[in-house]
Scaffold this active site. Structure first.
Site, PDB file in Angstrom:
ATOM      1  N   HIS A  68      17.976 -34.312 -33.068  1.00 24.64           N
ATOM      2  CA  HIS A  68      17.791 -33.006 -32.440  1.00 24.64           C
ATOM      3  C   HIS A  68      18.561 -31.920 -33.292  1.00 24.64           C
ATOM      4  O   HIS A  68      18.097 -30.960 -33.496  1.00 24.64           O
ATOM      5  CB  HIS A  68      18.213 -33.312 -30.949  1.00 24.64           C
ATOM      6  CG  HIS A  68      18.153 -31.663 -30.275  1.00 24.64           C
ATOM      7  ND1 HIS A  68      19.229 -30.873 -30.242  1.00 24.64           N
ATOM      8  CD2 HIS A  68      17.256 -31.281 -29.222  1.00 24.64           C
ATOM      9  CE1 HIS A  68      18.805 -29.910 -29.451  1.00 24.64           C
ATOM     10  NE2 HIS A  68      17.743 -30.139 -29.032  1.00 24.64           N
ATOM     11  N   GLY A  69      19.985 -32.516 -33.417  1.00 25.96           N
ATOM     12  CA  GLY A  69      20.475 -31.545 -34.396  1.00 25.96           C
ATOM     13  C   GLY A  69      21.588 -30.882 -33.509  1.00 25.96           C
ATOM     14  O   GLY A  69      22.544 -30.320 -34.260  1.00 25.96           O
ATOM     15  N   ASP A  70      21.299 -30.554 -32.156  1.00 26.54           N
ATOM     16  CA  ASP A  70      22.416 -29.842 -31.524  1.00 26.54           C
ATOM     17  C   ASP A  70      22.431 -30.109 -29.903  1.00 26.54           C
ATOM     18  O   ASP A  70      22.276 -29.453 -29.163  1.00 26.54           O
ATOM     19  CB  ASP A  70      21.966 -28.136 -31.427  1.00 26.54           C
ATOM     20  CG  ASP A  70      23.092 -27.179 -31.170  1.00 26.54           C
ATOM     21  OD1 ASP A  70      24.087 -27.768 -30.870  1.00 26.54           O
ATOM     22  OD2 ASP A  70      22.579 -26.169 -30.754  1.00 26.54           O
ATOM     23  N   LEU A  71      22.418 -31.414 -29.760  1.00 24.82           N
ATOM     24  CA  LEU A  71      22.107 -32.054 -28.497  1.00 24.82           C
ATOM     25  C   LEU A  71      23.527 -32.083 -27.706  1.00 24.82           C
ATOM     26  O   LEU A  71      24.411 -32.804 -28.012  1.00 24.82           O
ATOM     27  CB  LEU A  71      21.694 -33.446 -28.484  1.00 24.82           C
ATOM     28  CG  LEU A  71      21.300 -34.190 -27.404  1.00 24.82           C
ATOM     29  CD1 LEU A  71      20.105 -33.217 -26.692  1.00 24.82           C
ATOM     30  CD2 LEU A  71      20.899 -35.600 -27.700  1.00 24.82           C
ATOM     31  N   ASN A  75      21.787 -28.180 -23.814  1.00 25.35           N
ATOM     32  CA  ASN A  75      20.174 -28.233 -24.582  1.00 25.35           C
ATOM     33  C   ASN A  75      19.420 -29.342 -23.978  1.00 25.35           C
ATOM     34  O   ASN A  75      18.549 -29.779 -24.785  1.00 25.35           O
ATOM     35  CB  ASN A  75      20.489 -28.382 -26.034  1.00 25.35           C
ATOM     36  CG  ASN A  75      20.798 -26.839 -26.697  1.00 25.35           C
ATOM     37  OD1 ASN A  75      20.694 -25.891 -25.947  1.00 25.35           O
ATOM     38  ND2 ASN A  75      21.289 -26.928 -27.891  1.00 25.35           N
TER      39      ASN A  75
END
Length: 132
Positions: A68-71, A75
């Site tokens: 995901h990269g920004d969990l 979010n």
């Protein structure tokens, strides 16, 4: 983007290079732009980039996975049927444990989630299962 921070997700030959060049160096450079006279920040940042990252990752085998990269707690959520929903991704291919850094810093989903991950996913890789 991860929040308001641009992320360069250009592919690199290995995880160590990606992590150093596409994650840590840009963060250090941004910090140095905001604190140009901080010689200790510069010195320690260069040590991390030039020595520490290699030392920590030299023997780690990483098979990149799409993350995901920004969990973080802002979010993820549940839908009307109590199903999991994730949104606002900053996706890239990286270390399979990279998500846990942000996830645990900003509103972790709790101990049950972490325990489930350890016992279902990592047990397969690390032989931590209790079914022996």
């Amino acid at each position: 983007m991860c929040g308001s921070t641009e992320q360069d997700n250009e592919w690199e030959k290995d995880w160590e290079t990606f992590f150093r060049e596409r994650r840590i160096k840009p963060m250090l450079n941004k910090c140095l732009e905001n604190n140009p006279d901080d010689s200790e920040l510069h010195k320690l940042g260069e040590t991390v980039i030039n020595k520490v990252i290699h030392h920590l990752l030299k023997d780690v085998e990483v098979r990149p996975v799409l993350i995901h990269g920004d969990l973080w707690s802002g979010n993820w959520g549940i839908d009307l049927n109590d199903g999991p929903v994730v949104f606002d991704p900053s996706s890239y291919y990286g270390h399979n444990e990279m998500e846990f850094g942000i996830l645990t810093m900003f509103g972790s989903p709790g101990q049950a989630f972490s325990k489930n991950i350890t016992h279902t996913i990592h047990a397969k890789n690390l032989d931590l299962s209790t079914d022996k």
